[in-house]
Every structure is written in structure tokens, then in C-alpha cells.
Design a protein around this motif. Structure first.
Motif, short mmCIF file in Angstrom:
data_model
loop_
_atom_site.label_atom_id
_atom_site.label_comp_id
_atom_site.label_asym_id
_atom_site.label_seq_id
_atom_site.Cartn_x
_atom_site.Cartn_y
_atom_site.Cartn_z
N ARG A 194 0.82 -1.15 -0.26
CA ARG A 194 -0.20 -0.29 -0.21
C ARG A 194 0.84 1.46 -0.26
O ARG A 194 1.47 1.68 1.31
N PRO A 195 1.21 1.97 -0.89
CA PRO A 195 2.51 2.48 -1.09
C PRO A 195 1.92 3.97 -1.16
O PRO A 195 1.63 4.96 -0.56
N ASP A 196 0.26 4.09 -0.80
CA ASP A 196 0.01 5.32 -0.13
C ASP A 196 -0.87 5.54 0.34
O ASP A 196 -1.77 6.25 0.54
N ASP A 197 -0.59 4.58 1.94
CA ASP A 197 -1.21 4.78 2.61
C ASP A 197 -0.11 5.81 3.62
O ASP A 197 0.99 5.24 4.14
N GLY A 198 -1.15 6.83 4.46
CA GLY A 198 -0.03 7.92 4.82
C GLY A 198 0.09 7.28 6.38
O GLY A 198 1.36 7.37 6.94
N PHE A 199 -0.33 5.88 6.91
CA PHE A 199 -0.41 5.35 8.05
C PHE A 199 0.76 4.60 8.58
O PHE A 199 1.63 4.76 9.14
N ILE A 200 0.77 4.06 7.21
CA ILE A 200 2.32 2.48 7.07
C ILE A 200 3.30 3.14 6.89
O ILE A 200 3.94 2.96 7.36
N THR A 201 3.38 4.13 6.14
CA THR A 201 4.37 5.32 5.43
C THR A 201 4.81 5.93 6.58
O THR A 201 5.58 5.60 6.85
N ASP A 202 3.89 6.61 7.81
CA ASP A 202 4.68 6.83 8.67
C ASP A 202 5.29 6.59 9.69
O ASP A 202 6.54 6.06 10.28
N GLY A 212 17.64 5.07 14.21
CA GLY A 212 18.73 6.37 13.86
C GLY A 212 18.98 6.47 12.21
O GLY A 212 20.10 6.42 12.37
N ARG A 213 18.43 6.21 11.75
CA ARG A 213 18.55 6.47 9.83
C ARG A 213 17.48 7.58 10.12
O ARG A 213 16.43 7.41 8.68
N TYR A 214 18.17 8.77 10.40
CA TYR A 214 16.90 10.14 10.20
C TYR A 214 17.29 10.68 9.06
O TYR A 214 16.01 10.98 8.76
N ASP A 215 18.42 10.15 8.28
CA ASP A 215 17.85 11.15 6.58
C ASP A 215 16.71 10.03 6.29
O ASP A 215 15.91 10.82 5.29
N GLU A 216 16.79 9.17 6.49
CA GLU A 216 16.15 8.23 5.44
C GLU A 216 14.32 8.38 6.69
O GLU A 216 13.74 8.76 5.26
N ALA A 217 14.59 8.38 6.81
CA ALA A 217 13.25 8.58 8.51
C ALA A 217 12.61 10.16 7.86
O ALA A 217 11.44 10.01 7.59
N ILE A 218 13.45 11.33 6.98
CA ILE A 218 12.41 12.58 7.27
C ILE A 218 11.69 12.42 5.60
O ILE A 218 10.63 12.94 5.85
N VAL A 219 12.96 11.55 5.07
CA VAL A 219 11.68 11.39 3.52
C VAL A 219 10.21 10.72 3.81
O VAL A 219 9.35 11.10 3.11
N HIS A 220 10.37 9.55 4.46
CA HIS A 220 9.07 9.06 4.23
C HIS A 220 7.85 10.35 5.61
O HIS A 220 6.86 10.25 5.24
N LEU A 221 8.34 10.83 6.20
CA LEU A 221 8.03 11.70 6.94
C LEU A 221 6.80 13.00 6.26
O LEU A 221 5.74 13.21 6.48
N GLU A 222 7.50 13.68 4.98
CA GLU A 222 7.23 14.95 4.03
C GLU A 222 6.40 13.89 3.19
O GLU A 222 6.11 14.56 2.68
N ARG A 223 6.93 12.52 2.69
CA ARG A 223 5.88 11.92 1.88
C ARG A 223 4.46 12.08 2.84
O ARG A 223 3.46 12.11 1.86
#
Length: 223
Positions: A194-202, A212-223
Motif C-alpha cells: 500500500r504505497p499511498d497509505d499515509g499511516f503505513i508510510t508514517d 537512527g536512520r534519520y535522513d531516510e526517516a525524514i523522506v518518508h515523513l515528508e511523503r
């Protein structure tokens, strides 16, 4: 099937009048009324199916669902409890009852209802994943994690790529800060489904943050 429900309802109502005991038409009318959120009329229509008819349990299940959607949970519970006495062999009666209790945050009662549904299963099937998942959620909300995790994993055994289960179990593991690598794998699978599910992306962002993978986390939070 492609027409507006109101148009279809005209035909099903005419069918009822042409053959007064056309219970297939009555059940169709009731479902259409429920879809149109005409809950009082839907309830009245479901009630036209007599208790001795072979489809009476279908009508009662529909009536209970209508009452829940009309925010009359206590009345829905009463309908299902009565049906459970009449048809104690139907797992769906108890699973629907469990869903109502879970919605009311009466998790112990929900677990009891799901127990009765699961006890009636003879042969495992993928469709049963939802009852194990629902019981798992009810256990988790009571902080009974060992049983919750077992049920989540049973649900995945029945339906390995079910994104809802993958996400809930993965997120729960992250919250407990255990098995983070497995949690990441589960949530990544859920995101793929489910690539367009905001809850799962969060959830994916949250597990990456925990790792501790903060740079990667930011990308998904912004999505």
C-alpha cells in the motif's frame, strides 16, 4: 451493479411488490438502503424476513450492521446475542459481536467473543486472518502482549502479505523497541503493498527513526 443505488432500489422494491415473499429482493433492498444511509428503513426492511426463513440469519446480521452504522451499538448487541442463541454454529455472529465490543473499547468482552468465533473454525483459511488480527488488537490494548503477538503472527500465517497486520505488528514491535530489524522488514512489505497509505508510510518513518536512520526517516515523513 454499475447503476446508482437509488435506481437499483426502484427495481428491487418493485420486485418485492410483484412477489411479496421474494426475500432475495427484500435483502437487496435492505442492503441498498443501508448503502444510502437510510438506516431506519433498512432496519425495517431486514425485519421483513421471518425468523423461520433460511436467510433469517443474513437479515439479522445485516440489521445488526445497520444498527452499528446508526450508532445504536447496544441494540446491535441485542440482535446478535439473540442470533447467537439461535445459530451458535456461525462464527460470523461472534466475530461481529467482538467487533462491536472492540469499537466500544470493551476489550475483554471482545476477546471472549472472538474466542467463540475461532473455536468454531474447522479448517484454517486466509479469510480467518481478520478475527485473529482483531483478537490480537484486543489483547494488545489490554497489554497482554504475548497473546497479542501470537495472534498477529497467526493472522500472518493465514495471510502472509496482509498490510494491515504487517503494519500493526511492526509498529507495535517498534514501540516496544524490540526486533527492530524484523519490524522494519514487515513495514517495508506493508508499504510495498500500500504505497499511498499515509499511516503505513508514517510507521516506516518511525522505525527508521528508532534505528537512527534519520535522513531516510525524514523522506518518508515528508511523503
Amino acid at each position: 451493479r454499475e447503476a446508482d443505488p437509488e435506481d437499483t432500489l426502484l427495481f428491487s422494491r418493485v420486485s418485492e411488490r410483484l412477489i411479496p415473499k421474494n426475500f432475495e429482493a427484500i435483502l437487496l433492498s435492505a442492503r441498498l438502503l443501508e448503502d444510502l444511509e437510510r438506516f431506519e428503513l433498512a432496519n425495517e426492511t431486514y425485519s421483513l424476513v421471518p425468523e423461520d426463513h433460511p436467510s433469517s440469519h443474513v437479515a439479522e446480521l445485516g440489521r445488526a450492521d445497520t444498527l452499528v452504522r446508526a450508532e445504536k451499538q447496544d441494540a446491535a448487541i441485542e440482535v446478535l446475542m439473540k442470533l447467537a442463541k439461535k445459530r451458535p454454529d456461525l462464527p460470523i455472529v461472534f466475530s461481529d459481536l467482538g467487533d462491536i465490543y472492540r469499537g466500544q473499547e470493551e476489550f475483554a468482552k471482545a476477546v471472549d467473543a472472538y474466542d467463540k468465533a475461532i473455536a468454531l473454525y474447522d479448517i484454517p483459511s486466509p479469510a480467518q486472518w481478520y478475527v485473529f488480527y482483531s483478537r490480537a488488537v484486543s489483547y494488545e490494548r489490554q497489554d497482554i502482549w504475548v497473546k497479542a503477538e501470537a495472534d498477529f503472527r497467526k493472522a500472518l500465517e493465514l495471510f502472509p502479505d496482509q498490510p494491515q497486520v504487517l503494519n500493526y505488528l511492526g509498529y507495535s514491535l517498534v514501540e516496544k523497541q524490540i526486533k527492530l530489524d524484523e519490524a522494519l522488514s514487515m513495514i517495508e512489505r506493508a508499504v510495498k503493498m500500500r504505497p499511498d497509505d499515509g499511516f503505513i508510510t508514517d510507521s516506516l518513518a518511525w522505525v527508521l527513526y528508532r534505528l537512527g536512520r534519520y535522513d531516510e526517516a525524514i523522506v518518508h515523513l515528508e511523503r
